[in-house]
Motif scaffolding. Sequence first.
Motif, PDB file in Angstrom:
ATOM      1  N   LEU A 120       0.793  -1.226   0.000  1.00 42.71           N
ATOM      2  CA  LEU A 120       0.000   0.000   0.000  1.00 42.71           C
ATOM      3  C   LEU A 120       0.829   1.282   0.000  1.00 42.71           C
ATOM      4  O   LEU A 120       0.523   2.204  -0.772  1.00 42.71           O
ATOM      5  N   PRO A 121       1.868   1.417   0.828  1.00 43.52           N
ATOM      6  CA  PRO A 121       2.673   2.637   0.728  1.00 43.52           C
ATOM      7  C   PRO A 121       3.266   2.857  -0.660  1.00 43.52           C
ATOM      8  O   PRO A 121       3.370   3.999  -1.126  1.00 43.52           O
ATOM      9  N   LEU A 122       3.645   1.769  -1.329  1.00 45.67           N
ATOM     10  CA  LEU A 122       4.173   1.881  -2.688  1.00 45.67           C
ATOM     11  C   LEU A 122       3.079   2.349  -3.652  1.00 45.67           C
ATOM     12  O   LEU A 122       3.312   3.197  -4.518  1.00 45.67           O
ATOM     13  N   PHE A 123       1.885   1.788  -3.513  1.00 47.51           N
ATOM     14  CA  PHE A 123       0.748   2.189  -4.343  1.00 47.51           C
ATOM     15  C   PHE A 123       0.442   3.674  -4.156  1.00 47.51           C
ATOM     16  O   PHE A 123       0.200   4.410  -5.122  1.00 47.51           O
ATOM     17  N   LEU A 124       0.478   4.163  -2.912  1.00 45.59           N
ATOM     18  CA  LEU A 124       0.224   5.580  -2.649  1.00 45.59           C
ATOM     19  C   LEU A 124       1.331   6.460  -3.233  1.00 45.59           C
ATOM     20  O   LEU A 124       1.063   7.561  -3.725  1.00 45.59           O
ATOM     21  N   GLU A 125       2.568   5.979  -3.178  1.00 44.71           N
ATOM     22  CA  GLU A 125       3.677   6.708  -3.804  1.00 44.71           C
ATOM     23  C   GLU A 125       3.435   6.840  -5.305  1.00 44.71           C
ATOM     24  O   GLU A 125       3.662   7.905  -5.900  1.00 44.71           O
ATOM     25  N   PHE A 126       2.961   5.762  -5.932  1.00 45.76           N
ATOM     26  CA  PHE A 126       2.628   5.799  -7.355  1.00 45.76           C
ATOM     27  C   PHE A 126       1.537   6.841  -7.627  1.00 45.76           C
ATOM     28  O   PHE A 126       1.652   7.648  -8.557  1.00 45.76           O
ATOM     29  N   LEU A 127       0.490   6.836  -6.827  1.00 50.90           N
ATOM     30  CA  LEU A 127      -0.591   7.810  -7.020  1.00 50.90           C
ATOM     31  C   LEU A 127      -0.081   9.243  -6.910  1.00 50.90           C
ATOM     32  O   LEU A 127      -0.547  10.133  -7.633  1.00 50.90           O
ATOM     33  N   SER A 128       0.872   9.459  -6.027  1.00 46.58           N
ATOM     34  CA  SER A 128       1.395  10.818  -5.828  1.00 46.58           C
ATOM     35  C   SER A 128       2.127  11.342  -7.054  1.00 46.58           C
ATOM     36  O   SER A 128       2.295  12.553  -7.221  1.00 46.58           O
ATOM     37  N   GLN A 129       2.573  10.429  -7.923  1.00 48.62           N
ATOM     38  CA  GLN A 129       3.357  10.829  -9.095  1.00 48.62           C
ATOM     39  C   GLN A 129       2.545  10.882 -10.384  1.00 48.62           C
ATOM     40  O   GLN A 129       3.065  11.279 -11.427  1.00 48.62           O
ATOM     41  N   LEU A 130       1.281  10.500 -10.312  1.00 44.58           N
ATOM     42  CA  LEU A 130       0.447  10.548 -11.511  1.00 44.58           C
ATOM     43  C   LEU A 130       0.161  11.994 -11.902  1.00 44.58           C
ATOM     44  O   LEU A 130      -0.170  12.822 -11.036  1.00 44.58           O
ATOM     45  N   PRO A 131       0.252  12.339 -13.173  1.00 46.13           N
ATOM     46  CA  PRO A 131      -0.027  13.715 -13.603  1.00 46.13           C
ATOM     47  C   PRO A 131      -1.510  14.053 -13.562  1.00 46.13           C
ATOM     48  O   PRO A 131      -1.877  15.223 -13.490  1.00 46.13           O
ATOM     49  N   SER A 132      -2.352  13.031 -13.598  1.00 42.42           N
ATOM     50  CA  SER A 132      -3.800  13.253 -13.618  1.00 42.42           C
ATOM     51  C   SER A 132      -4.392  12.999 -12.238  1.00 42.42           C
ATOM     52  O   SER A 132      -4.384  11.879 -11.735  1.00 42.42           O
ATOM     53  N   GLU A 133      -4.913  14.045 -11.628  1.00 38.07           N
ATOM     54  CA  GLU A 133      -5.566  13.914 -10.325  1.00 38.07           C
ATOM     55  C   GLU A 133      -6.789  12.995 -10.441  1.00 38.07           C
ATOM     56  O   GLU A 133      -7.059  12.187  -9.544  1.00 38.07           O
ATOM     57  N   HIS A 134      -7.511  13.115 -11.533  1.00 33.76           N
ATOM     58  CA  HIS A 134      -8.703  12.290 -11.726  1.00 33.76           C
ATOM     59  C   HIS A 134      -8.343  10.810 -11.751  1.00 33.76           C
ATOM     60  O   HIS A 134      -9.018   9.985 -11.124  1.00 33.76           O
ATOM     61  N   GLU A 135      -7.285  10.451 -12.459  1.00 36.18           N
ATOM     62  CA  GLU A 135      -6.871   9.060 -12.536  1.00 36.18           C
ATOM     63  C   GLU A 135      -6.430   8.544 -11.174  1.00 36.18           C
ATOM     64  O   GLU A 135      -6.749   7.413 -10.786  1.00 36.18           O
ATOM     65  N   ALA A 136      -5.693   9.358 -10.438  1.00 37.66           N
ATOM     66  CA  ALA A 136      -5.230   8.954  -9.113  1.00 37.66           C
ATOM     67  C   ALA A 136      -6.406   8.657  -8.192  1.00 37.66           C
ATOM     68  O   ALA A 136      -6.427   7.643  -7.482  1.00 37.66           O
TER      69      ALA A 136
END
Length: 239
Positions: free
Chosen positions: A114-130
């Motif tokens: 889960l911490p890795l998944f959240l790190e990935f979300l933090s780097q997505l350029p699209s807020e909607h996708e995250a």
Amino acid sequence: MLIFKVLSLLLSYPQAEMLEALDEMAEVVDQELRLSQPCKRSLQALQASYHGVDLLDVQEDYVALFDRGRFLSLHIFEHVHGESRDRGQAMVNLLQMYQSHGFEMDSRELPDYLPLFLEFLSQLPSEHEALQLLQDAMPVLSLLGARLNERGSQFAAIFDALADLAGEPEEIETIRQQAASEGDDETLLHIDEIWEEEAVSFMANGSDTCKSQTTVSNPIIITPREQFTQLRNQSQHGG
């Protein structure tokens, strides 16, 4: 979304670098408009609990909470697939999604950590996708948060924040009932039986597990396990 980075750090195994960054993390939480004030206060209390502590002590507490059973495992797919071969393909799909976004794992952790998944979300350029990806994981994350609430753990604040960001799943009441009614996590007491009965884990079950699949827009659709569905049906029929 820097808030995902902060939540990732707070949920990770405590390191000295995280303790040194507490003030910066608190500022991100304070400025996050999507979080309610009660949620911010809970996160701030969690962060404040790290001030002046001995690192070895908080590391020991972390391991005792998250690493000595399955109920609070931070590996998302463990709560969906257990150790079955379905988890292996889900891992492959998730890893492919990371790679398609240029996110390379510099970690020994599995992709569904889960911490890795959240790190990935933090780097997505699209807020909607995250937020969409987070919403897909909320049935599992809500169960973890409910279990932490039952234990009176301050780490529940992290999952409350995720619910603030993504919204709660439709089956939230069923999930809370499950967390309130289940017994102790006896994983360690039955670990030998579990290893004998379950399939070998990630990518070790033969070539069919590793076959590539057609890429889909969201390869990590996370649905509740059968027990969620059964409990929901019982509640709908009054039993």
